[in-house]
Enzyme design. Structure first.
Site, PDB file in Angstrom:
ATOM      1  N   LYS A  62     124.604 -51.578 -42.905  1.00  9.96           N
ATOM      2  CA  LYS A  62     125.993 -52.039 -42.740  1.00  9.96           C
ATOM      3  C   LYS A  62     126.978 -50.903 -42.989  1.00  9.96           C
ATOM      4  O   LYS A  62     127.925 -50.701 -42.214  1.00  9.96           O
ATOM      5  CB  LYS A  62     126.269 -53.212 -43.691  1.00  9.96           C
ATOM      6  CG  LYS A  62     125.462 -54.463 -43.366  1.00  9.96           C
ATOM      7  CD  LYS A  62     125.839 -55.639 -44.231  1.00  9.96           C
ATOM      8  CE  LYS A  62     125.419 -55.465 -45.670  1.00  9.96           C
ATOM      9  NZ  LYS A  62     123.943 -55.421 -45.837  1.00  9.96           N
ATOM     10  N   THR A  63     126.765 -50.128 -44.050  1.00  6.57           N
ATOM     11  CA  THR A  63     127.645 -48.986 -44.329  1.00  6.57           C
ATOM     12  C   THR A  63     127.540 -47.947 -43.220  1.00  6.57           C
ATOM     13  O   THR A  63     128.547 -47.389 -42.770  1.00  6.57           O
ATOM     14  CB  THR A  63     127.285 -48.352 -45.684  1.00  6.57           C
ATOM     15  OG1 THR A  63     127.414 -49.335 -46.714  1.00  6.57           O
ATOM     16  CG2 THR A  63     128.210 -47.179 -45.997  1.00  6.57           C
ATOM     17  N   ASP A 107     133.272 -52.976 -48.501  1.00  9.08           N
ATOM     18  CA  ASP A 107     131.920 -53.380 -48.889  1.00  9.08           C
ATOM     19  C   ASP A 107     131.985 -54.553 -49.864  1.00  9.08           C
ATOM     20  O   ASP A 107     132.940 -54.678 -50.632  1.00  9.08           O
ATOM     21  CB  ASP A 107     131.196 -52.194 -49.536  1.00  9.08           C
ATOM     22  CG  ASP A 107     129.693 -52.372 -49.542  1.00  9.08           C
ATOM     23  OD1 ASP A 107     129.195 -53.290 -48.864  1.00  9.08           O
ATOM     24  OD2 ASP A 107     129.008 -51.591 -50.224  1.00  9.08           O
ATOM     25  N   THR A 156     126.536 -59.479 -48.126  1.00  7.74           N
ATOM     26  CA  THR A 156     125.171 -59.990 -48.170  1.00  7.74           C
ATOM     27  C   THR A 156     125.178 -61.507 -48.381  1.00  7.74           C
ATOM     28  O   THR A 156     124.128 -62.133 -48.377  1.00  7.74           O
ATOM     29  CB  THR A 156     124.384 -59.342 -49.324  1.00  7.74           C
ATOM     30  OG1 THR A 156     125.087 -59.566 -50.553  1.00  7.74           O
ATOM     31  CG2 THR A 156     124.241 -57.847 -49.103  1.00  7.74           C
ATOM     32  N   ARG A 215     116.381 -48.510 -45.731  1.00  8.21           N
ATOM     33  CA  ARG A 215     116.708 -47.764 -46.953  1.00  8.21           C
ATOM     34  C   ARG A 215     115.480 -47.602 -47.835  1.00  8.21           C
ATOM     35  O   ARG A 215     115.224 -46.529 -48.394  1.00  8.21           O
ATOM     36  CB  ARG A 215     117.818 -48.481 -47.733  1.00  8.21           C
ATOM     37  CG  ARG A 215     118.223 -47.749 -49.025  1.00  8.21           C
ATOM     38  CD  ARG A 215     119.208 -48.569 -49.828  1.00  8.21           C
ATOM     39  NE  ARG A 215     120.448 -48.779 -49.091  1.00  8.21           N
ATOM     40  CZ  ARG A 215     121.352 -49.699 -49.393  1.00  8.21           C
ATOM     41  NH1 ARG A 215     121.120 -50.538 -50.396  1.00  8.21           N
ATOM     42  NH2 ARG A 215     122.466 -49.792 -48.701  1.00  8.21           N
TER      43      ARG A 215
END
Length: 347
Positions: A62-63, A107, A156, A215
């Protein structure tokens, strides 16, 4: 615990591995196509893109996608987060510094304080914030006009976003967990950037233990690389990856030390449950939030743990994975004995 310098190095490595464009971004094909259409149309009109909401589990990109949106639009990226915005004034200060066309990445937007959240409504819809000057009966609201900008929100927990906030996003995209083959592509790309000699069987081994999350895959690759350079010939094969991940306590389905501790406590100490989240957290010497937000989501997705009205319960798969035999009185001895609810938060 990781030192400040080591943590900074890890963050720098993660940043170096981030794709810089939608073309470089692996996986999420449907979302990439949709985003490409939104951005191409905005560029064609010479305007800022609509506000974008990205949802999905942590670690899926997402980032990275927020950074790509700014890069594709050729504008600066500003970053903030919900926990950092506790007062309306905090948000007003950030918004007043935004220039025309900027991308503001927000975020954990679901954790924004309510007063700031209400200020965000007018900022997103009317590009205006009302700054309150003074206190009490003499307080006045001074409207501050904002230049058009694009807010990219990441969450999330989409269900925690109020409807009025969700409705102000022009595009909503959901990121799904990756398939092992997609993770192998991520690993080969990262291996090339890190100058790691990664073989096909090594990539398969790491991908299978990465919980469907890029990640995690990149983090495991760096740890396997360390092992291969120190104790092998720097070539990451399947055997080397298995041995390295055993050293780093990551098992064949991706469970780490905390995950196994939760399952062992649930099965060994509490007979498979039901047991409350707070009690389970004390049993593994972790904070309640750590168990709920770090360990539990994957254990539930993997079918090893279930949440019920009476507490957390180990499934037959959990007993099997631990190599243990469930006692006769354990839950889930038959189908349908327990009603499952995802929104239970028992004591």
């Amino acid at each position: 615990m990781m030192s400040g310098g080591a943590a900074a190095d890890e963050r720098a490595l993660e940043a170096a591995l981030r794709p810089r464009s939608l073309a470089e971004f692996i996986g999420q094909e449907r979302l990439r196509e949709q985003l490409s259409l939104v951005l191409d149309a905005a560029r064609g009109r010479g305007r800022s893109a609509d506000h974008i909401l990205l949802s999905g589990p942590p670690g899926l990109g997402k980032t990275t996608l927020a950074m790509i949106v700014a890069t594709e639009m050729g504008v600066p990226l500003r970053i903030t987060s919900g926990p950092a915005i506790q007062h309306a004034g905090d948000l007003a200060a950030i918004l007043s510094s935004v220039s025309e066309g900027d991308v503001l990445f927000f975020d954990e937007i679901h954790r924004t304080a309510r007063p700031a959240e209400e200020l965000l409504y007018t900022a997103m819809e009317d590009f205006r914030v009302d700054v309150v000057v003074g206190k009490g009966p003499g307080a006045t609201a001074i409207p501050l006009e904002l230049p058009p900008f694009t807010l990219v929100g990441a969450t999330t927990r989409t269900g925690l976003l109020p409807g009025p906030l969700r409705d102000r996003f022009g595009f909503t995209g959901h990121l799904d967990l990756y398939e092992p083959k997609e993770l192998e592509q991520v690993l080969f790309r990262s291996a090339g950037l890190l100058d790691v000699d990664l073989r096909d069987d090594g990539a398969r081994e790491i991908a299978g233990r990465s919980r469907g999350t890029p990640r995690i895959a990149n983090r495991l690759l760096r740890r396997v690389r360390d092992f291969a350079e120190v104790r092998a010939d720097a070539v990451v094969t399947g055997d080397i990856a298995r041995t390295a991940l055993r050293v780093f306590e990551v098992d064949e389905i991706g469970l780490d030390r905390l995950d196994r501790a939760v399952l062992l406590a649930l099965c060994k100490n509490f007979g498979g449950g039901p047991v409350g989240l707070g009690t389970l957290a004390v049993a593994v010497a972790e904070e309640r939030e750590t168990v709920e937000e770090v360990a539990e989501p994957f254990l539930v997705r993997a079918g090893l743990l279930a949440r019920t009205p009476r507490g957390r319960v180990a499934t037959p798969a959990a007993w099997s994975h631990l190599g243990m035999v469930a006692p006769a009185q354990a839950p889930f001895r038959g189908h349908g004995e327990l009603d499952l609810f995802d929104n239970v938060d028992e004591a």
